[in-house]
Design an enzyme around this catalytic site. Structure first.
Site, PDB file in Angstrom:
ATOM      1  N   SER A 563       0.916  -1.125   0.134  1.00 59.32           N
ATOM      2  CA  SER A 563      -0.102  -0.007   0.081  1.00 59.32           C
ATOM      3  C   SER A 563       0.983   1.408  -0.130  1.00 59.32           C
ATOM      4  CB  SER A 563      -1.082  -0.200   1.274  1.00 59.32           C
ATOM      5  OG  SER A 563      -1.959   0.831   1.053  1.00 59.32           O
ATOM      6  N   ASP A 644      -8.685  -5.185  -6.119  1.00 60.21           N
ATOM      7  CA  ASP A 644      -7.918  -4.043  -5.445  1.00 60.21           C
ATOM      8  C   ASP A 644      -8.487  -2.850  -5.999  1.00 60.21           C
ATOM      9  OD1 ASP A 644      -6.928  -2.172  -3.955  1.00 60.21           O
ATOM     10  OD2 ASP A 644      -4.794  -2.787  -4.185  1.00 60.21           O
ATOM     11  N   HIS A 676      -7.213  -5.498  -1.593  1.00 60.81           N
ATOM     12  CA  HIS A 676      -6.071  -4.999  -1.077  1.00 60.81           C
ATOM     13  C   HIS A 676      -5.163  -6.016  -0.277  1.00 60.81           C
ATOM     14  CE1 HIS A 676      -3.858  -1.138  -1.063  1.00 60.81           C
ATOM     15  NE2 HIS A 676      -3.843  -1.065   0.362  1.00 60.81           N
TER      16      HIS A 676
END
Length: 716
Positions: A563, A644, A676
């Protein structure tokens, strides 16, 4: 369900039983929890509902059947749980814990429900509340019986179009309530029906995508819940308000209109509403900014929920910043409502703080009470009328669930008055089942790039490490996501530092600018500085480790991040620090900040990049990793998933395309069915195999492992 291993490997971690937080019974003699495990031999998951004897630490199975979930106590020896039924229905099942008794159905709902909460109203009635999806006309949504459209087309005229891992539909999350009545020794759902609490209000709760039982509470006066402001664009604003629905009997077929709780000057997220023990007061948290998801939550109390116009803030200051530089989260009232117990992050741990429940009496900042190593995951008040041999007579003892870097689940009894605790049960025997100990863990502190603040980092060494053997271990630097997040002394099956350490690395997990738990100045310092102060903090970290930790081999270092951590890997790749690492791993990272408006929660880039893309394009361009792709040269593994929607898969594809075109050693790992996070057991095992294989190849650990296997073979 136990597991013992001599070495902590990905398969061991993923196979280990996973326990939910323990919930004490009304008498405090038992604790209810669920446990699940996965077998890589049968490729199946098994689960149970169990009851723990708090005195002995022994547990027994209560329910072991497919589709059973969400157990709650109805009495000291009765448990209600949900069971998936035919055609998408949900059955309410009651199980008596006495021997030679069978379970029975207390009701049935014609659709999926979740997030169950109950509250005893009298000796024979219990209020019942839950959440479920509802159709635009306010009816319970059942995907099994819903008429299927002839076309797959989706048309949108407002945001969200998609959120987290799903394209939005017209169905919304809502709250339902009813009453469980006891007759002839058995409970049943009155009229076998639930009432839609939010019908016709345009309000939705719990708040997607992660809202759950923490978004609402049930008390003798009714329901309190948080919901997005229906007049604001949910993708651009973070505002959620607290509402109160007065209910006298929970049999009202036409619930009163929700009443908003007013909080002048605070317009951000509202969270964690909790009724007091007397049922008249409510404590909750709220942020000030309506476009900053990681703003500091303020602790508030409604002295009388029937007058929602009046709220009081704890540690309020004239400048609006608040006097307590922490982020209060979960809240619990004492039995006499004189005190609050509140969790908050503090230097890589989540701890419990005690304070008076009246803001005017909270004249000094709270200090944490003693809990087991690691971070508090949940906590419940034990009854004051009785005590077991494990508990002293203190009226506010807490049943606490914690996790740590070496222990995936620990239940304890904590006494706030003495700040002492007693461990009742540890699923991994405090790490021993995994071959892990606290001696492998450490923390370091170094001066941040700004020069006026310290940066903390967690350190995990191999369980075989000895400072006297003179051996050097390659550095593994893990960079956390968020960016407003932190590495904590807590368990994870997605990014577990011990998994990397047991491969033969010294793992360093820094909490640089942007991290939570070390004060709001450090956290807020990342705004407009994505590749600035945080990057320079990481440079300082690398230099400090190499200079001050003789067991670390900085010439064989690797770095990994997901991320925002994946963004930082791409940023590092184009800057001098990138040449310090032998290999990089980027999971669901940002290739170009100019693509940030392909995300779903637009308030995030609006805040962190100080405006919209069309108002402050320069702010996005300044920290764009794609500007520096000409410098990319370090071998890199790219991981991305097609579900995602926070960081679309094209971000990973673009990075991989650049690396391949430049002939930089690179690999792409893609999951079509993950979001994600990589959550499925089999996918996670592949994730670990590819990640460890990649970094071990370039750090030299792979050669060491092959040599060790060869030597062992010669011995045989």
């Amino acid at each position: 369900m136990t597991l013992t291993a001599t070495k902590f490997t990905p398969k061991v971690m993923l196979s280990a039983p996973r326990r939910s937080p323990g919930v004490p019974s009304p008498s405090g003699k038992l604790a209810l929890y669920t446990v699940s495990s996965y077998s890589f031999d049968s490729h199946k998951k098994s689960s149970q509902i169990r009851a723990l004897d708090i005195d002995s630490g022994e547990s027994v199975s209560v329910v072991e059947e497919s589709g059973a979930s969400e157990p709650v106590w109805l009495g000291d020896d009765e448990v209600l749980y949900l069971k998936s039924g035919d055609n998408g229905s949900t059955t309410l099942v009651v199980r008596h814990l006495k021997p030679d008794t069978s379970s029975y159905e207390a009701g049935s709902v014609k659709g999926p429900i979740s997030n169950v909460k109950v509250k005893k109203l009298s000796n024979s009635t219990i209020a019942f509340a839950c959440s479920a999806l509802t159709t635009p006309d306010g009816k319970l949504y059942n995907p099994e019986t819903e008429k299927k459209p002839q076309s797959s087309a989706k048309v949108y005229t407002s945001l969200f179009a998609r959120h987290w891992d799903a394209w939005n539909s017209e169905n919304t999350s809502s709250l339902f309530y009813g009453v469980l009545e006891q007759k002839d020794g058995k409970y049943s759902l009155r009229d076998n029906a639930l009432t839609h609490a939010l019908a016709g209000t345009k309000l939705s709760s719990p708040v997607p995508p992660f809202g759950g039982t923490g978004d609402f509470d049930i008390g003798p006066a009714g329901l309190v819940f948080v919901a997005k402001d229906p007049e604001l664009n949910a993708a651009i604003y973070t505002k959620t308000d607290l509402y109160f629905i007065p209910l006298e009997t929970f049999t009202e077929s036409n619930p009163p209109a929700p009443q908003i709780v007013k909080t002048p000057g605070l317009e951000g997220y509202s969270n964690s509403p909790v009724f007091s023990s007397c049922g008249r007061k409510v404590a909750f948290t709220r942020m000030r900014s309506n476009q900053y998801e990681s703003d500091k939550p303020r602790l508030l109390v409604v002295p009388d929920i029937t007058n929602p116009d009046r709220t009081e803030e704890f540690y309020a200051t004239k400048d609006g910043h608040g006097g307590w530089d922490a982020r209060p989260d979960s809240i619990l009232w004492s039995h006499d409502d004189a005190k609050l117990y509140v969790t908050a992050e503090h230097h890589a741990r989540t701890l419990i703080f005690e304070l008076p429940s009246t803001p005017s009496k909270a004249t000094s900042l709270p200090t944490p009470i003693s809990t087991p190593d690691g971070s508090v995951f949940s906590f419940y008040l034990l009854p004051s009328s009785t005590s077991t041999p494990t508990q002293n007579a203190n009226p506010n003892n807490l049943f606490v669930t914690t996790t740590s870097l070496i222990d995936n689940s620990c239940y304890s009894i904590t006494s706030p008055s003495t700040s002492t605790f007693t461990i009742i049960s540890s699923a991994s025997k405090q790490g021993k089942s995994f071959g892990l100990t606290r001696s492998s863990l450490d923390t370091i502190t170094f001066r941040g790039a700004g020069g006026d603040y310290d940066v903390h980092a967690l350190v995990v060494r191999p369980s075989t490490f000895s400072k006297n053997d003179g051996k050097k271990y390659p550095l593994c630097m893990l960079i956390h996501g968020g960016p407003q997040g932190a590495w904590q002394d807590s368990w994870s099956t997605r990014w577990n530092p011990a998994v990397f350490a047991e491969q033969g690395y010294v793992v360093v997990c820094p909490n640089p600018t942007g991290s939570t738990g070390c004060g709001m100045a450090l956290e807020d310092g990342i705004r407009g500085e994505w590749g600035g102060r945080p990057y320079n903090d990481l440079v300082r970290c690398f230099e400090w480790v190499v200079e001050n930790m003789p067991e670390v081999d900085g010439n064989r270092a690797v770095a990994l991040g997901a991320s925002y951590g994946g963004y930082m890997i791409n940023w590092i790749q184009g800057h001098p620090l990138g040449r310090k690492f032998k290999a990089l791993v980027c999971h669901d990272g940002v290739f170009s900040t100019l693509n940030q408006w392909s995300t779903e929660e637009l308030f995030f880039p609006i805040h962190d990049f100080e405006g919209t893309l069309y108002e402050n394009r320069e702010g996005y361009e300044k920290w764009d990793p794609a500007r520096f792709v000409g410098e990319w040269a370090t071998p890199q593994l790219i991981i991305h998933s097609e579900l995602d929607y926070r960081l679309p898969v094209t971000e990973g594809l673009a990075a991989f395309n650049v690396l391949q075109a430049k002939k930089v050693p690179s690999k792409l790992l893609m999951f079509p069915d993950e979001n994600h996070w990589v959550l499925k057991h089999e996918n996670s095992l592949v994730w670990h195999r590819e990640v460890l294989g990649w970094i071990n190849k370039y750090s030299g650990i792979e050669d060491e492992q092959k040599l060790a296997e060869k030597v062992e073979g010669l011995k045989v």
